[in-house]
Design a protein around this motif. Sequence first.
Motif, PDB file in Angstrom:
ATOM      1  N   SER A 195      -5.227  45.803  51.152  1.00 51.26           N
ATOM      2  CA  SER A 195      -5.109  46.428  52.631  1.00 51.26           C
ATOM      3  C   SER A 195      -3.860  46.679  53.050  1.00 51.26           C
ATOM      4  CB  SER A 195      -5.785  45.289  53.516  1.00 51.26           C
ATOM      5  OG  SER A 195      -5.754  45.785  54.900  1.00 51.26           O
ATOM      6  N   LEU A 196      -2.816  45.858  52.955  1.00 52.71           N
ATOM      7  CA  LEU A 196      -1.311  46.079  53.216  1.00 52.71           C
ATOM      8  C   LEU A 196      -0.809  47.326  52.738  1.00 52.71           C
ATOM      9  CD1 LEU A 196      -0.220  42.624  53.711  1.00 52.71           C
ATOM     10  CD2 LEU A 196      -0.467  43.987  55.497  1.00 52.71           C
ATOM     11  N   LYS A 197      -1.046  47.368  51.228  1.00 52.75           N
ATOM     12  CA  LYS A 197      -0.397  48.584  50.673  1.00 52.75           C
ATOM     13  C   LYS A 197      -1.271  49.890  51.233  1.00 52.75           C
ATOM     14  CE  LYS A 197       1.002  46.086  46.551  1.00 52.75           C
ATOM     15  NZ  LYS A 197       0.686  45.861  44.989  1.00 52.75           N
ATOM     16  N   GLU A 198      -2.402  49.894  51.309  1.00 52.32           N
ATOM     17  CA  GLU A 198      -3.027  51.041  52.099  1.00 52.32           C
ATOM     18  C   GLU A 198      -2.428  51.840  53.296  1.00 52.32           C
ATOM     19  OE1 GLU A 198      -7.159  50.662  52.649  1.00 52.32           O
ATOM     20  OE2 GLU A 198      -7.568  50.150  50.444  1.00 52.32           O
ATOM     21  N   LYS A 199      -2.020  50.636  54.055  1.00 52.99           N
ATOM     22  CA  LYS A 199      -1.473  50.917  55.601  1.00 52.99           C
ATOM     23  C   LYS A 199      -0.090  51.154  55.553  1.00 52.99           C
ATOM     24  CE  LYS A 199      -4.925  47.757  57.379  1.00 52.99           C
ATOM     25  NZ  LYS A 199      -5.174  46.645  58.259  1.00 52.99           N
ATOM     26  N   HIS A 200       0.674  50.877  54.531  1.00 56.37           N
ATOM     27  CA  HIS A 200       2.153  50.998  54.349  1.00 56.37           C
ATOM     28  C   HIS A 200       2.517  52.009  53.187  1.00 56.37           C
ATOM     29  CE1 HIS A 200       2.500  48.422  57.758  1.00 56.37           C
ATOM     30  NE2 HIS A 200       1.675  47.374  56.932  1.00 56.37           N
TER      31      HIS A 200
END
Length: 174
Positions: A59-64
Amino acid sequence: MTLLSECRAIQSKIPKSTSLNNKRGFARMMFQGRVGAALRLLSATPSAALEATPEVIASLKEKHPEAEPLSRTHLISKEPAPIIEPALFQDIDADNIRRSAAATKGGSGPSGMSDRLWARMLCSKAFGKASETLAHKVALMSRRLCTSYIDPASLSSLLSCKLIAPYSALIPLL
């Protein structure tokens, strides 16, 4: 340095969970004047930080966005410099400096002043607001030394042990 590694560094410092019993225990100890025990309870109490599960990381990789590649101009040697997250040093504050000074036993350090004198200057109420100001300034300097590039020429006073006059030089002024 990626956002994900900074998040991990911050989360590693956050306790995992807080219970109502620990809150009550902290309040009870503070009312009894057992400040040290109350602080130990807080530092041993976990909070509710997310675990770094594969789903959270995805999820963090998708957002950043991805980090940009490292440029050779950023390197001093052929080996890459270790990455230390600046967020790790945000906890350096006046209270941390005072606690460290009170707990320090031993040598005088760059200033030539004893550990007891540092503890007295930083922790004693005899100096009033000056103690608080000194602790705050030492914390600011410490954070800056840890998180910023500082030209070595500007550190010559610190490195030559002449940052602060020795106590013996201050005796006539006291």
